[in-house]
Design a protein around this motif. Structure first.
Motif, short mmCIF file in Angstrom:
data_model
loop_
_atom_site.label_atom_id
_atom_site.label_comp_id
_atom_site.label_asym_id
_atom_site.label_seq_id
_atom_site.Cartn_x
_atom_site.Cartn_y
_atom_site.Cartn_z
N ASP A 8 0.80 -1.22 0.00
CA ASP A 8 0.00 0.00 0.00
C ASP A 8 0.83 1.27 0.00
N ARG A 31 -3.24 -2.80 -3.83
CA ARG A 31 -3.10 -2.14 -2.53
C ARG A 31 -3.81 -2.87 -1.40
N ARG A 32 -4.81 -3.68 -1.72
CA ARG A 32 -5.67 -4.26 -0.69
C ARG A 32 -5.62 -5.78 -0.70
N LEU A 52 -1.61 -4.20 5.18
CA LEU A 52 -2.54 -3.74 4.15
C LEU A 52 -3.71 -3.01 4.80
#
Length: 219
Positions: A8, A31-32, A52
């Protein structure tokens, strides 16, 4: 190799993406944790940060291992022993603590790549010790006729011993064969995976520890 990067931090992700691309890999950044679970089938390897924003990385790893044997290298700032051990027990193939030298990271990725693409080992193809059966080709383990689910790394550790059933195998040999290079392998990674294999098999007598040397599968 298609590398899914779960990170992230934009700065870290940018540097890693560039380095991976420059060294012949095809990186895709998410990112997740939910994105990892949605896109893991499009990757050959996952580089997983534990911090995350939506899901803890260890929870992502646990969910991933329920459905996939995708090679996973954890790359995180969490260097405490508890996190390392949990990551390995949940099925991580390797665990690196930031900051990490780029050369080492690439070497670890290459080691995982070699294992993922290496041809199956020669005979014996099916090994039986007591009521434990290890099918080296099908990558299947049964105990008393019931299948036992091992992670990719746990199976590789057991397979390395099963292929030499009745023979003592040194820790150095195991780390070199399973992790690709004993110099890069972390000794406690082997300990954690062997502990997990023993627990899942439920047959402690088939895996013997040879004090000061290594291990033996069967007599």
């Amino acid at each position: 190799m298609r590398v899914l990067l779960a990170e992230d931090d934009d700065g870290v992700a940018g540097a890693l993406t560039e380095a991976l691309y420059d060294n012949g890999h095809l990186p895709a950044r998410v990112r997740r944790g939910e994105d990892v679970l949605a896109r893991h089938r499009q990757a050959d390897l996952l580089l997983l940060d534990l911090g995350l924003p939506d899901l803890d990385g260890l929870e992502v790893l646990r969910k991933l291992r329920a459905v996939s044997a995708l090679p996973v290298v954890v790359l995180t700032a969490r260097g405490d022993e508890r996190s390392v051990v949990r990551g390995l027990r949940l099925g991580a193939d390797d665990y690196l603590v930031k900051p990490v030298r780029l050369a080492e990271l690439l070497a670890r990725i290459e080691a995982v790549t070699r294992r993922a693409t290496a041809p199956a080992a020669p005979a014996p193809r099916i090994v039986r010790v007591a009521d434990v059966e290890v099918d080296l080709d099908a990558r299947r383990v049964t105990v008393g006729g019931a299948e036992v689910r091992l992670t990719a790394k746990e199976f590789e550790v057991l397979a390395a011993l099963a292929a030499r059933a009745g023979t003592a195998v040194s820790r150095q040999q195991l780390m070199d064969e399973v992790w690709g290079d004993a110099f890069l392998a972390v000794s406690r990674s082997l300990d954690v995976h062997l502990t997990q294999v023993r627990a899942k098999l439920g047959r402690p007598e088939v895996l013997t520890t040879i004090r000061g040397f290594g291990y033996r599968f069967g007599d």
